[in-house]
Enzyme design. Structure first.
Site, mmCIF file in Angstrom:
data_model
loop_
_atom_site.group_PDB
_atom_site.id
_atom_site.type_symbol
_atom_site.label_atom_id
_atom_site.label_comp_id
_atom_site.label_asym_id
_atom_site.label_seq_id
_atom_site.Cartn_x
_atom_site.Cartn_y
_atom_site.Cartn_z
ATOM 1 N N THR A 72 8.549 -36.333 19.956
ATOM 2 C CA THR A 72 9.834 -36.737 20.990
ATOM 3 C C THR A 72 10.209 -37.871 20.096
ATOM 4 O OG1 THR A 72 8.733 -35.400 22.582
ATOM 5 C CG2 THR A 72 10.339 -37.187 23.162
ATOM 6 N N GLY A 199 1.220 -34.275 15.698
ATOM 7 C CA GLY A 199 -0.008 -34.244 15.323
ATOM 8 C C GLY A 199 -0.593 -33.120 16.253
ATOM 9 N N THR A 236 1.408 -51.874 16.792
ATOM 10 C CA THR A 236 0.255 -51.623 16.191
ATOM 11 C C THR A 236 -0.187 -50.109 16.011
ATOM 12 O OG1 THR A 236 -0.863 -53.642 16.994
ATOM 13 C CG2 THR A 236 -2.328 -52.107 16.215
ATOM 14 N N CYS A 324 10.654 -23.853 36.297
ATOM 15 C CA CYS A 324 10.929 -23.914 38.009
ATOM 16 C C CYS A 324 11.691 -25.417 38.085
ATOM 17 C CB CYS A 324 9.561 -23.798 38.601
ATOM 18 S SG CYS A 324 9.905 -23.942 40.278
#
Ligand code: PLP
Length: 386
Positions: A72, A199, A236, A324
């Site tokens: 995303t 991943g 990081t 839904c």
């Protein structure tokens, strides 16, 4: 039978080899890769190796890999980062069947005054390339079209689209979250500018993504506040995630062909048996140009959610195209874009397999599904009793 997991497009099991590889990076090798000391520096070296493994799977240079937090984030960065780099251009082209990580970002852009064009698909889920070509104009900053669809597995002609955008001088991003690790890609022979990976879709942990940025592509950083990832993504690094993704890419590169064949055989056995044994069932999406692990089947006159609940009772995990929302069952936007009839779109189930599935699991599921569908149809108000 315990759990039969046919929901690998939602997420995958972390591979044992990946898990072993990342273990030391929690309690032993926990240094910050940006530190000056050797303790942190050794982690930086391992991270470089992982970057190399990701690049090897994609056929690109390690310097073109940016690690992100998820698919995303990669999609959001590609879209917003391109638009920020081309402030004079106000048009974005996408497709009607994108994942919300792209579609929702694009729809929000409309509220900010951008023109957003959503290219349609035919009833097999194939993209209208003529419409795409006609829509690219001087004002277009970005074309963002997914590599393969998460619900149907349909693969788009991405290299052709990349040629088109290259000719017209427009940036091209593709969401390859469902593609990488499932079919071979070679970015060295492609004109794709930006490509997203996640991943957890290829047996690495959750919370690690990649944005491939082709050399020379203009992109404004989305996350600022640090020098990490060459200043393109501050924060990081998720070291275990990066190391794990590197290992997962290495495994995929080594085994992709054999695994494809195995998974495709199992998927086809499951799909053919269901379609044969369940009347009024149909495949959604292009049978030919499809990921080897995905099968989206509609069962007329039954609700997908009801099927999922019954499958769940037998320990079988799949997913439904419906969501839904606010009390009403909305059929999937992907199936709606394909023009799948209302009664069929509501009863759609996605089975998505992985290398960990077995023939016994397929046989077990084949044995259960016809009964489940028959029982639900007996209760369905849409089915007229003889
Ligand atoms: N894009 C596609 C096509 C997906 O299938 C998904 C997840 O299902 C995403 C993006 C989002 O990836 P992530 O869960 O890593 O944010």
């Amino acid at each position: 039978m315990e759990t039969v997991y046919f929901d690998n497009n939602a997420t995958t099991r972390v591979a044992d080899e990946v898990f072993e590889e990342i273990k030391p990076y929690f309690c032993e090798l926990y240094g910050n890769p940006s530190s000056m000391h050797t303790f942190g520096g050794q982690v930086g070296i391992k991270m470089r190796e992982a970057r190399g493994k990701v690049a090897a799977l994609l056929g690109c240079d390690p310097s073109e890999i940016i690690f992100t937090g998820c698919g995303t984030e990669s999609d959001n960065t590609a879209i917003n980062g391109t638009l920020a780099a081309y402030p004079d251009k106000r048009k974005v082209i996408t497709s009607r069947v994108e994942h919300p990580a792209v579609l929702q970002v694009c729809r929000e852009l409309e509220h900010k005054g951008y023109t957003v064009v959503e290219i349609g698909v035919d009833k097999k889920g194939r993209l209208d390339l003529t419409e795409l070509e006609e829509q690219i104009d001087e004002d277009t900053a970005l074309v963002t079209i997914m590599y393969s669809n998460n619900e149907t597995g349909v693969i788009f002609p991405i290299d052709k689209i990349a040629e088109l955008t290259e000719d017209k001088g427009v940036v091209f991003h593709t969401d390859a979250v469902q593609t990488v690790g499932k079919i071979p890609l070679n970015l060295s022979r492609s004109n794709i500018d930006l490509l997203s990976i996640s991943g957890h879709k290829l047996h690495a942990p959750k919370g690690i993504g990649v944005l491939y940025v082709r050399k020379g592509t203009r992109l404004s950083p989305y996350m600022v506040g640090g020098h990490q990832e060459g200043g393109k993504r501050a924060g990081t690094e998720n070291v275990p995630g990066i190391i794990g993704l590197g290992k997962a890419c290495e495994l995929a590169a080594e085994n992709i062909e054999a695994e494809n064949n195995k998974v495709r055989k199992l998927r086809d056995k499951l799909e053919n048996a269901i379609l044969q044994r369940c009347p009024d069932s149909m495949l959604n999406g292009d049978k030919e140009n499809r990921l080897p692990n995905t099968s989206n089947i509609s069962f007329e006159y039954v609700e997908g959610e009801a099927i999922l609940l019954m499958l769940d009772k037998f320990g079988i995990c799949a997913s439904s195209g419906s969501a839904c929302t606010s009390g009403s069952l909305e059929p999937s936007h992907v199936l709606r874009a394909m023009g799948v009839p209302f009664t069929a779109a509501h009863g759609s189930i996605r089975f998505s397999l992985s290398r960990y599935n077995t023939e016994q699991e397929v046989d077990y599921t084949i044995e259960k599904i016809p009964d489940i569908i028959n029982r639900l149809r007996e209760l369905s108000p849409f089915v007229t009793k003889k």
